[in-house]
Design a protein around this motif. Structure first.
Motif, PDB file in Angstrom:
ATOM      1  N   GLU A   1      -2.359   8.209 -17.333  1.00 10.51           N
ATOM      2  CA  GLU A   1      -1.708   6.782 -17.060  1.00 10.51           C
ATOM      3  C   GLU A   1      -0.739   6.708 -16.205  1.00 10.51           C
ATOM      4  OE1 GLU A   1      -2.003   4.389 -20.497  1.00 10.51           O
ATOM      5  OE2 GLU A   1      -1.064   5.840 -21.520  1.00 10.51           O
ATOM      6  N   TYR A   2      -0.369   5.658 -15.472  1.00 10.15           N
ATOM      7  CA  TYR A   2       0.915   5.518 -14.758  1.00 10.15           C
ATOM      8  C   TYR A   2       1.255   4.253 -14.511  1.00 10.15           C
ATOM      9  CZ  TYR A   2      -2.575   4.010 -11.103  1.00 10.15           C
ATOM     10  OH  TYR A   2      -3.488   3.185 -10.583  1.00 10.15           O
TER      11      TYR A   2
ATOM     12  N   GLN B   1       6.963   5.985  -9.596  1.00  5.38           N
ATOM     13  CA  GLN B   1       5.989   5.945 -10.401  1.00  5.38           C
ATOM     14  C   GLN B   1       5.780   6.982 -11.235  1.00  5.38           C
ATOM     15  OE1 GLN B   1       2.667   3.831  -9.506  1.00  5.38           O
ATOM     16  NE2 GLN B   1       1.280   5.518  -8.823  1.00  5.38           N
ATOM     17  N   HIS B   2       5.424   6.515 -12.524  1.00  7.74           N
ATOM     18  CA  HIS B   2       5.668   7.556 -13.424  1.00  7.74           C
ATOM     19  C   HIS B   2       4.244   7.840 -14.250  1.00  7.74           C
ATOM     20  CE1 HIS B   2      10.001   6.771 -14.023  1.00  7.74           C
ATOM     21  NE2 HIS B   2       9.598   5.607 -13.682  1.00  7.74           N
ATOM     22  N   VAL B   3       4.000   9.213 -14.406  1.00  5.51           N
ATOM     23  CA  VAL B   3       2.812   9.327 -15.058  1.00  5.51           C
ATOM     24  C   VAL B   3       2.689  10.322 -16.323  1.00  5.51           C
ATOM     25  CG1 VAL B   3       0.496  10.857 -14.497  1.00  5.51           C
ATOM     26  CG2 VAL B   3       1.962   9.976 -12.713  1.00  5.51           C
ATOM     27  N   HIS B   4       2.035   9.644 -17.322  1.00  4.82           N
ATOM     28  CA  HIS B   4       2.057  10.284 -18.888  1.00  4.82           C
ATOM     29  C   HIS B   4       0.694  10.775 -19.318  1.00  4.82           C
ATOM     30  CE1 HIS B   4       5.957   8.032 -18.507  1.00  4.82           C
ATOM     31  NE2 HIS B   4       6.419   8.893 -19.449  1.00  4.82           N
ATOM     32  N   ALA B   5       0.508  11.654 -20.166  1.00  5.61           N
ATOM     33  CA  ALA B   5      -0.785  11.975 -20.713  1.00  5.61           C
ATOM     34  C   ALA B   5      -1.042  11.017 -21.525  1.00  5.61           C
ATOM     35  CB  ALA B   5      -0.501  13.177 -21.499  1.00  5.61           C
ATOM     36  N   ALA B   6      -2.464  10.407 -21.368  1.00  8.98           N
ATOM     37  CA  ALA B   6      -2.984   9.206 -22.377  1.00  8.98           C
ATOM     38  C   ALA B   6      -3.784   9.973 -23.574  1.00  8.98           C
ATOM     39  CB  ALA B   6      -4.156   8.549 -21.567  1.00  8.98           C
ATOM     40  N   ARG B   7      -3.881  11.215 -23.462  1.00 11.78           N
ATOM     41  CA  ARG B   7      -4.560  11.840 -24.895  1.00 11.78           C
ATOM     42  C   ARG B   7      -3.898  13.254 -24.791  1.00 11.78           C
ATOM     43  NH1 ARG B   7      -7.969  15.191 -22.700  1.00 11.78           N
ATOM     44  NH2 ARG B   7      -9.598  14.428 -21.224  1.00 11.78           N
ATOM     45  N   PRO B   8      -4.174  14.036 -25.745  1.00 10.38           N
ATOM     46  CA  PRO B   8      -3.973  15.549 -25.563  1.00 10.38           C
ATOM     47  C   PRO B   8      -4.601  16.136 -24.169  1.00 10.38           C
ATOM     48  CG  PRO B   8      -4.202  14.996 -27.839  1.00 10.38           C
ATOM     49  CD  PRO B   8      -4.699  13.848 -27.210  1.00 10.38           C
TER      50      PRO B   8
ATOM     51  N   TYR C   1       0.939  -1.130   0.150  1.00 13.02           N
ATOM     52  CA  TYR C   1       0.030  -0.055  -0.134  1.00 13.02           C
ATOM     53  C   TYR C   1       0.880   1.318  -0.088  1.00 13.02           C
ATOM     54  CZ  TYR C   1      -4.731   1.213   1.417  1.00 13.02           C
ATOM     55  OH  TYR C   1      -5.923   1.613   1.395  1.00 13.02           O
ATOM     56  N   THR C   2       1.065   1.965  -1.037  1.00 17.69           N
ATOM     57  CA  THR C   2       1.981   3.057  -1.209  1.00 17.69           C
ATOM     58  C   THR C   2       1.592   4.409  -1.502  1.00 17.69           C
ATOM     59  OG1 THR C   2       3.156   1.106  -2.079  1.00 17.69           O
ATOM     60  CG2 THR C   2       4.173   3.341  -2.629  1.00 17.69           C
ATOM     61  N   VAL C   3       2.096   5.373  -0.949  1.00 21.92           N
ATOM     62  CA  VAL C   3       1.556   6.900  -1.060  1.00 21.92           C
ATOM     63  C   VAL C   3       2.674   7.581  -1.808  1.00 21.92           C
ATOM     64  CG1 VAL C   3       0.936   8.997  -0.125  1.00 21.92           C
ATOM     65  CG2 VAL C   3       0.127   6.954   1.141  1.00 21.92           C
ATOM     66  N   PHE C   4       2.502   7.925  -3.239  1.00 27.94           N
ATOM     67  CA  PHE C   4       3.055   8.823  -4.021  1.00 27.94           C
ATOM     68  C   PHE C   4       2.577  10.231  -3.935  1.00 27.94           C
ATOM     69  CE2 PHE C   4       3.304   4.474  -5.739  1.00 27.94           C
ATOM     70  CZ  PHE C   4       4.584   4.346  -5.997  1.00 27.94           C
ATOM     71  N   PRO C   5       2.921  10.977  -2.847  1.00 25.78           N
ATOM     72  CA  PRO C   5       1.969  12.244  -2.646  1.00 25.78           C
ATOM     73  C   PRO C   5       1.593  13.160  -3.718  1.00 25.78           C
ATOM     74  CG  PRO C   5       4.167  12.442  -1.829  1.00 25.78           C
ATOM     75  CD  PRO C   5       4.278  11.013  -2.252  1.00 25.78           C
ATOM     76  N   GLU C   6       2.577  13.501  -4.530  1.00 30.66           N
ATOM     77  CA  GLU C   6       2.096  14.440  -5.547  1.00 30.66           C
ATOM     78  C   GLU C   6       1.184  13.719  -6.460  1.00 30.66           C
ATOM     79  OE1 GLU C   6       5.191  13.531  -4.816  1.00 30.66           O
ATOM     80  OE2 GLU C   6       6.034  15.261  -3.926  1.00 30.66           O
ATOM     81  N   ILE C   7       1.277  12.374  -6.859  1.00 31.48           N
ATOM     82  CA  ILE C   7       0.361  11.845  -7.777  1.00 31.48           C
ATOM     83  C   ILE C   7      -0.865  11.190  -7.029  1.00 31.48           C
ATOM     84  CG2 ILE C   7       0.078   9.556  -9.228  1.00 31.48           C
ATOM     85  CD1 ILE C   7       3.032   9.480  -9.247  1.00 31.48           C
ATOM     86  N   SER C   8      -0.753  11.556  -5.664  1.00 26.55           N
ATOM     87  CA  SER C   8      -2.307  11.220  -5.088  1.00 26.55           C
ATOM     88  C   SER C   8      -3.157  12.212  -5.097  1.00 26.55           C
ATOM     89  CB  SER C   8      -2.147  10.623  -3.738  1.00 26.55           C
ATOM     90  OG  SER C   8      -1.391   9.554  -3.619  1.00 26.55           O
TER      91      SER C   8
END
Ligand SMILES: C[S@@+](CC[C@H](N)C(=O)[O-])C[C@H]1O[C@@H](n2cnc3c(N)ncnc32)[C@H](O)[C@@H]1O
Length: 476
Positions: free
Chosen positions: A293-294, A303-310, A275-282
Motif C-alpha cells: 500500500e502507499y 510517495q511511500h510504499v509499505h508491505a500490507a502483509r508478509p 496526474y503524477t508519475v513516481f517512476p519506480e512505484i509505477s
C-alpha cells in the motif's frame, strides 16, 4: 471527486475509499465530519476534508483567489522568478499553463510540474519546496530526509529490497528480494512529472499538451531519472514518435495526487488533482488483493510504499489500481475500460463457487459499512458488526483496507462504553494507518487520541448516548 478525463493508477481507490469514505474527520461530537455527517451540528468538525496534512503547505494558500486572465501575467512573472526553469507555456484564454521544473529537487533527482502560475507559486511556497527556493536552514534537513527516501533506489531500478523483472503477461513488475513483514518500508520516491488535471480539459489542442509533456521530461530531470522515466511501460508499445511515447508513458503510469493544504480548492470547493508519475512505484502491477500500500505525503512530495502483509522473497509486489471493494465482474469491467487488460489475479481467477462467496462478502462489506457510518439512533451498528467487518476483510485478503475495519471497531467499542477493546483496536488502526495514510493523517491522529484516552474521545458512549437519548453533557 471530479470527472476523470484520464484513467490513473488507483483513481477509484482514492476516489471512493482513500480520501472520502472511510476516513475519520476529526468529529468532536458524534460523527465523522465531511463524510456522512449525521444529525449533529457539523460546525463541531475541524474541517470538511478528513485529510489534513498539518505539516504541509502554506495555510493561506487556501484563501487565494482562483487565477483569472488579468492577474495571470503578474503571476507568471512571479512564478518564473521562483522556479529555475519555466518554459514553454500554453495559453488557454483564461490562464496559461507552463512547465515549472526544479533540477535540484530531491538531491538533484529533479521534478517537472505542468500547471498554472498561481499553483506553481503555491507549490514553491510549500514546505517541501520552500527550502529549495529560499535556501533557509530547513534545506539541509529537508534534503537529508529526501536523500533518506532514495537510499533504497539504485540507478538500475533495483534496491536491496526489490528488483524489476519481466512478468509473464504483465510487462515488467517488482519482485521482493527479501522476506518482508507487514508494515515494512519498501520504497519512497518523489515524482518525475506532475500534471494539473485542468490541462486535460482546458487545453484544446492535444499538440499543446504533448509539447508541454515533452518539455517536462527533457528539462528538470537528471539523466538517470529521465532514463528510468523513459523506460516505463506504454502499455502496448504503439506510438508514432517521441511525443506520443512520453504521453503514453504518462497515461500508463500516473497516480492521482491532491495537494491538500498547498493548492487552493477549485471554484466548486474540490481539491485540484495532479496526474503524477513516481517512476519506480509505477513498475508495480495491479492485483485486486494487493500486498503493498502507499500514500503521498505533501510535506515532502514523496510517495511511500509499505508491505500490507508478509511478502516472501521472490514474490511479486503489487498494488491495486482500483477500489478493491467491488464484485469480480465490476473489477474486471473497470480494469478493462480504464486499463485494457484482463485481470488474472488470484481473486479474479477463482472458480465459480469461490467467486460467488467472494462477491457475497463484498456485498456484505458494503452493507455493513453503511450501518457503521450511520449515526442516527436507528443504526444497527454494534461492536460485533465491526468485528464481522474485520473478519470479512481478512477472508477477502483485503489487508490494505484493514485499518478501516479496525477504526470502525475502535469507534464501535468506545461508542458502546468498552474502553479496553476500543483501545486495542485503536492501536491496531494506528499501526495499519501509518502504512495506509502516514503519520500525519488525521485518522491516525484520531486513533492515537482514542488509544490515549478513550473516555475523553468524542466517540465515548456515543451509541449508547444516542440510543438512550442522553444529552452529551450527561456523559463525562
Ligand atoms: C503502471 S504499469 C505497471 C508496470 C508495467 N507492467 C511495466 O512493464 O512497466 C501499468 C501497465 O502494466 C500492465 N499491467 C499492470 N498490472 C497488470 C495485470 N495485473 N495484468 C496484466 N497487465 C498488467 C498493463 O499493461 C498496464 O497498462
Amino acid at each position: 471527486a471530479k470527472d476523470h478525463v484520464v484513467a490513473s493508477l488507483a483513481e477509484d481507490y482514492y476516489g471512493s475509499s482513500r480520501t472520502d469514505d472511510l476516513l475519520l474527520g476529526g468529529a468532536q461530537n458524534g460523527g465523522w465530519c465531511g463524510l456522512h455527517v449525521h444529525d449533529d451540528d457539523s460546525s463541531h468538525c475541524h474541517g470538511e476534508n478528513s485529510v489534513e496534512y498539518h505539516a504541509a503547505g502554506d495555510a493561506s494558500a487556501n484563501s487565494q483567489p482562483q487565477p483569472s486572465g488579468e492577474d495571470d501575467e503578474a503571476a507568471i512573472e512571479e512564478a518564473s522568478r521562483l522556479w529555475p526553469i519555466s518554459t514553454p507555456c500554453a495559453p488557454n484564454g483564461t490562464r496559461a499553463y507552463c512547465v515549472y521544473t526544479h533540477p535540484g529537487f530531491a538531491s538533484g533527482r529533479g521534478i517537472s510540474i505542468l500547471t498554472s502560475a498561481r499553483t506553481a507559486i503555491a507549490i514553491a511556497k510549500s514546505v517541501a519546496f520552500s527550502a529549495y527556493f529560499t535556501g533557509e536552514p530547513a534545506e539541509e534537513e529537508q534534503q537529508e530526509e529526501q536523500r533518506g527516501f532514495l537510499l533504497n533506489l539504485g540507478e538500475d531500478e533495483s534496491s536491496p529490497l526489490w528488483r524489476v523483472q519481466e512478468m509473464p503477461g504483465k510487462g515488467k513488475g517488482l519482485i521482493a528480494q527479501r522476506n518482508l513483514e507487514a508494515g515494512d518500508h519498501i520504497m519512497s520516491t518523489t515524482p518525475s512529472v506532475m500534471i494539473d488535471y485542468n490541462l486535460f480539459t482546458d487545453l484544446a489542442e492535444a499538440d499543446e499538451l504533448m509539447a508541454l509533456q515533452v518539455a517536462a521530461v527533457e528539462g528538470g530531470l537528471s539523466d538517470a531519472h529521465r532514463g528510468i522515466f523513459m523506460a516505463l511501460s506504454t502499455h502496448d508499445d504503439d506510438f508514432a514518435d517521441h511525443a506520443e511515447r512520453v504521453s503514453k508513458i504518462i497515461h500508463t503510469n500516473s497516480f492521482d495526487i491532491t495537494l491538500d493544504g498547498i493548492v487552493p480548492k477549485n471554484d466548486e470547493g474540490v481539491d485540484e488533482n495532479f496526474y503524477t508519475v513516481f517512476p519506480e512505484i509505477s513498475r508495480m502491477n495491479h492485483d485486486c488483493r494487493p500486498n503493498a500500500e502507499y500514500y503521498f505525503d505533501p510535506a515532502t512530495f514523496a510517495q511511500h510504499v509499505h508491505a500490507a502483509r508478509p511478502i516472501a522473497a521472490g514474490e511479486e509486489i503489487t498494488i491495486s489500481y482500483i477500489d478493491p471493494i467491488q464484485t469480480r465482474q465490476d473489477r474486471l469491467d473497470r480494469l478493462d475500460n480504464s486499463w485494457h487488460f484482463p485481470c488474472s489475479c488470484s481473486a479474479c481467477m477463482q472458480n465459480r463457487d469461490m467467486t460467488a462467496a467472494s462477491d457475497a462478502r463484498i456485498h456484505q462489506i458494503l452493507e455493513i459499512r453503511k450501518q457503521l457510518r450511520e449515526w442516527a439512533p436507528s443504526s444497527q451498528a454494534t461492536p460485533a458488526m465491526a468485528e464481522l467487518m474485520i473478519s470479512l476483510y481478512e477472508q477477502e485478503r483485503l489487508w490494505t483496507m484493514l485499518y478501516e475495519a479496525y477504526t470502525y471497531a475502535a469507534i464501535e467499542y468506545n461508542g458502546a462504553g468498552e474502553p479496553w477493546a476500543a483501545t486495542k483496536y485503536a492501536r491496531l488502526a494506528v499501526q495499519r494507518g501509518l502504512a495506509s495514510g502516514g503519520p500525519n493523517h488525521s485518522d491516525v491522529h484520531e486513533m492515537e487520541a482514542l488509544a490515549r484516552n478513550p473516555w475523553e474521545h468524542w466517540s465515548w458512549m456515543l451509541r449508547t448516548r444516542k440510543r438512550m437519548n442522553w444529552e452529551p453533557h450527561a456523559v463525562s
